[in-house]
Write an enzyme that holds these catalytic residues in place. Sequence first.
Site, PDB file in Angstrom:
ATOM      1  CB  ALA A 244       4.839   2.639   1.076  1.00 12.51           C
ATOM      2  CE  LYS A 245       5.226  -1.137   8.105  1.00 11.04           C
ATOM      3  NZ  LYS A 245       6.219  -0.262   8.770  1.00 11.04           N
ATOM      4  N   GLY A 246       4.135  -2.889   3.264  1.00 12.42           N
ATOM      5  CA  GLY A 246       3.864  -4.114   2.521  1.00 12.42           C
ATOM      6  C   GLY A 246       3.800  -5.296   3.460  1.00 12.42           C
TER       7      GLY A 246
ATOM      8  CB  VAL B 202      -0.942   0.030   1.218  1.00 10.61           C
ATOM      9  CG1 VAL B 202      -1.720   1.342   1.269  1.00 10.61           C
ATOM     10  CG2 VAL B 202      -1.909  -1.143   1.181  1.00 10.61           C
TER      11      VAL B 202
END
Length: 419
Positions: free
Chosen positions: A106-108, A61
């Site tokens: 962001a992050k994943g 995201v």
Amino acid sequence: MTIYSGPVFEMAADQLTVVADHLNIPMDERDRLLMPKRSITVSCPIRRDDGTIAVFEGYRVQHHLTMGPTKGGTRFSPSVDIGEVAALAIWMTLKCALVGLPYGGAKGGVRVDLTKISRRELEALSRRYMQEMIPFVGPHIDVMAPDMGTDEQVMAWFMDTYSMYRGQTVTEIVTGKPVASGGTVGRREATGRGVAHLAKRVMSQLAIDASNATAVIQGFGNVGSYAAQELHRFGLKVIAVSDHTGALHDSRGLDIPALMRHAGTRGSIAGFSKEMEFDPSQILTLPCDVLVPAAIERVIDAEAAENLTCRILAEGANGPTTPEADLVLQNRKPEIFVLPDILCNSGGVVVSYFEWVQDLQQLFWEEEEVMRREYQLLDRAFERMLARAKAEKISNRIAAMAIAVEKGRTAMNLRGLFP
């Protein structure tokens, strides 16, 4: 309707609503501040050691790209979902804005139980995840970093996979890499050091003598262990720690260097001492001067907030305190000084930014320079937060988030909408 759901995303949305109300942001601007710019869901098939094929679900995201590329970690955990990842991306946006980094958040994540895959399977999964992300990431688009369940080795596999695609070594595609692979000295310790540094700043303000002070650490992973190490070095007695395997407590103070060696070898605190074993459910309410929740989200709810006995709450984890708990803490007597997560644990992204800059320039700094610059940015953000909280008679969390939201909102409005 939205694809984002779950308690963690709802918590992030509630926090933004509180700040938006405080700042009197018009309703038609709020969704743009909240909703992610882009969300990606991928399937990551790998061949297992027994020859069968397993498919894991992965996410990324990117909250917004208004102020630069997005930046954020990637976690491997069985509980990962798109709502949690989106919330973490939002908090990363706020964190970067607060400390003045040219990033969006962001992050994943990949939904996987690491206890059920081998090291070879972990490498295959790491490489496949990055391969699936290649169309959406880049050194000036989205820069990955480690998070829960990932480490320097996983970042090296990410970097190598991207570099093989590009046909040249691209160290700046990820941060948190091994130093030998283009990482920076001080990155591994950065988040925990930042937590301890800011806690020490508050101790000075509250006239707490470090040599007579105590600390409790919930979570003894990368953040918690290095926070414990630094607090121990400052002279505090770390009287209790916990991780996913249990908890340890000794009112005389734990031998933190020995515990770090044990955890580094064994992978957890389990087996360190039978005599010191303690009920992990009680660790947050132990009397102490500094409490560091450094594990997962939402561990301090309203009931837990009523029972806290610390003087300083230094949030090493992302989102450890619920909005309901915040209301309790605002009315607590005696007052608990809260170091909110978007400031307290931002040392990691600060030094990740330094790593990215060094990789782009191919000019690397000494560890003393890395630490000096990290503390400089943390101190500046800390002082701005305190000044805002005092001037407007608001909590530290609202003050920190207000500074961050104002910066992001201004940047969005200045750039406008295209076309």
